[in-house]
Enzyme design. Structure first.
Site, PDB file in Angstrom:
ATOM      1  N   HIS A  97       0.826  -1.209   0.000  1.00 30.00           N
ATOM      2  CA  HIS A  97       0.000   0.000   0.000  1.00 30.00           C
ATOM      3  C   HIS A  97       0.859   1.257   0.000  1.00 30.00           C
ATOM      4  CE1 HIS A  97      -3.763   2.215   1.002  1.00 30.00           C
ATOM      5  NE2 HIS A  97      -2.902   3.063   1.567  1.00 30.00           N
ATOM      6  N   GLU A  98       1.835   1.312   0.900  1.00 29.76           N
ATOM      7  CA  GLU A  98       2.681   2.498   0.997  1.00 29.76           C
ATOM      8  C   GLU A  98       3.601   2.634  -0.230  1.00 29.76           C
ATOM      9  OE1 GLU A  98       1.918   4.595   3.062  1.00 29.76           O
ATOM     10  OE2 GLU A  98       0.718   3.395   4.424  1.00 29.76           O
ATOM     11  N   HIS A 101       1.766   4.570  -2.875  1.00 33.79           N
ATOM     12  CA  HIS A 101       1.861   6.019  -2.670  1.00 33.79           C
ATOM     13  C   HIS A 101       3.239   6.534  -3.084  1.00 33.79           C
ATOM     14  CE1 HIS A 101      -1.956   6.394  -0.698  1.00 33.79           C
ATOM     15  NE2 HIS A 101      -1.620   5.673   0.359  1.00 33.79           N
TER      16      HIS A 101
END
Length: 442
Positions: A97-98, A101
């Site tokens: 997920h990170e 980003h």
């Protein structure tokens, strides 16, 4: 479940991970359900038990997934290996997920100051191209930090490559990239499962299976053995596996502490009756100290070619996605009943450990569900979630590019983060107190 926040100034801070379980209301301490996977390729005649998950995740339960929520009394971490496996799965999902980003920002030339795996004290770190990469003490989280409002940053506030100064579309891509990464990862996990071990298909049989009996429990004292199948309770015949067959046994046991319960049991193709006297639980309900699961036989569906693999993967992916969305809807529609089932990181690790102990194949579906839940929850327009940051950016676009006052934006995000931190702390304490070995100590 909560993870670490980079800072209040981060435009898309890591948000919390929660795990509400719609269908599993309150698992008694005498009862644990091993993970029994199912497939969405065919309509199962026996909907299995519900799912019970500092990350960005809400895990509503599903009708078809077969592992139980651990947001319940009687949590048990099991052995160290299964705990490490569950922790590794959750950490990998958060890192993906990170990374979404980070890559969305980095590839657009947007300045990024930090990428952290875990939260808490830094164990190791290095710097590369102006970004601090760090490994932190507690692996259940992570964050991407931006220097936009960092008072220690020497980057001018009007730098065009600060996230806050980029066009709306650029910021939308950065904020949405974590969700997109989790969706892609979920699909890849299911595809890998289809190719490597196949998708599980359930065939139901009458009764309830007893996979395990705790030593010195009421069931052990009165002769119930692992592998037995309970066909009837107090003369009530149990049907083929369905959404209520296990709860029938649970309800009768709970209502009869210290009173004999007659079980019709099948063992080695022979039927006979056993009288079990449930012990009294701390809350006055009965318990017999067994694991129960649907009496099903699982076979594996494997593709014959790559086209079938994509077909199976797509159907399973959309089936899981529908269940996640439907369960989230039901959670909000019946929040007063489901609020007590919201769980944090301790419970998610506990249910992951239970999955790992029951079947390694189940970790695929466990990981896919966590990814999808993480993606769906982060799209909610709530402060401290990616959806909240996205809503603010879209509101700015609707205002013709006029930015929302910085003070107002910080108040909105700060209030959400404070709420998340307090809720996360509460969930961690509550779920920890529900662990078996903690309850034994108390």
């Amino acid at each position: 479940m909560l993870i670490h926040f980079s800072s209040l100034s981060s435009t898309c801070p890591p948000s919390p991970t929660y795990f509400p379980s719609r269908l599993s209301s309150s698992r008694p301490s005498y009862l644990e359900f091993p993970f029994k996977p199912t497939t969405h390729l065919f309509k199962s005649p026996c909907p299995s038990l519900s799912c019970s998950s500092y990350a960005k995740l809400l895990c509503p339960s599903t009708n078809r997934i077969g592992f139980r929520s651990c947001a319940l009394p009687g949590l048990d971490f099991g052995n160290v290996e299964s705990v490490l496996e569950a922790t590794g799965v959750l950490t990998a999902i958060i890192v993906v997920h990170e990374t979404g980003h980070f890559l969305a920002a980095y590839l657009q030339g947007i300045r990024v100051s930090k990428f952290a795996v875990g939260f808490g004290p830094i164990l190791a770190k290095f710097n590369a191209k102006g970004v601090e990469f760090s490994l932190r003490a507690f692996p259940l989280g992570g964050f991407v930090g931006f220097p936009d409002n960092d008072p220690d940053s020497d980057i001018p506030g009007d730098d065009e490559n600060l996230l806050k100064n980029r066009p709306v579309l650029d910021r939308v891509l950065v904020i949405s990239a974590g969700v997109i990464a989790n969706i892609v990862f979920a699909y890849a996990i299911i595809f890998t499962q289809v190719l490597s071990v196949g998708l599980p298909v359930q065939e139901p049989f009458s009764g309830v299976l007893v996979p395990d009996v705790r030593p010195f429990s009421a069931a052990s004292r009165d002769g119930l053995l692992p592998g037995d199948v309970i066909l009837a309770v107090n003369g009530i015949e149990l049907p083929k596996t369905g959404p209520s067959v296990v709860s029938q046994v649970v309800d009768i046991v709970k209502k009869n502490p210290k009173r004999k319960v007659f079980l019709k049991v099948e063992r080695a193709k022979q039927d006979f009756e056993i009288g079990v006297v449930p012990d009294e639980n701390f809350d006055g309900t009965g318990k017999i100290g067994v694991q129960l699961s649907p009496n099903i036989r699982i076979t594996k569906l494997r593709p014959n070619n790559i086209f079938e693999a994509f077909n199976y993967t797509g159907k399973e992916f959309w089936g899981l996605t529908y269940n996640v969305l439907d369960s989230l809807k039901q959670t909000f529609m019946n929040f007063s009943q489901s609020a007590s089932n919201v769980s944090g990181p301790v419970a998610i690790i506990a249910v992951g450990a239970e999955v790992a102990r029951s079947t390694r194949d189940g970790l695929y579906e466990f990981a896919a569900l966590l990814n999808l839940n993480l993606a769906v929850i982060n799209l909610l327009p709530l402060p401290a979630l990616d959806g909240g940051s996205l809503a603010l950016v879209l509101l700015e676009a609707a205002r013709g590019g006029r930015k929302i006052p910085l003070e107002l934006e910080q108040r909105i995000m700060s209030s959400g983060i404070v709420f998340v931190l307090l809720l996360g702390l509460f969930l961690i304490v509550r779920d920890t107190l529900n662990l078996e070995f903690i309850k034994d100590l108390l």
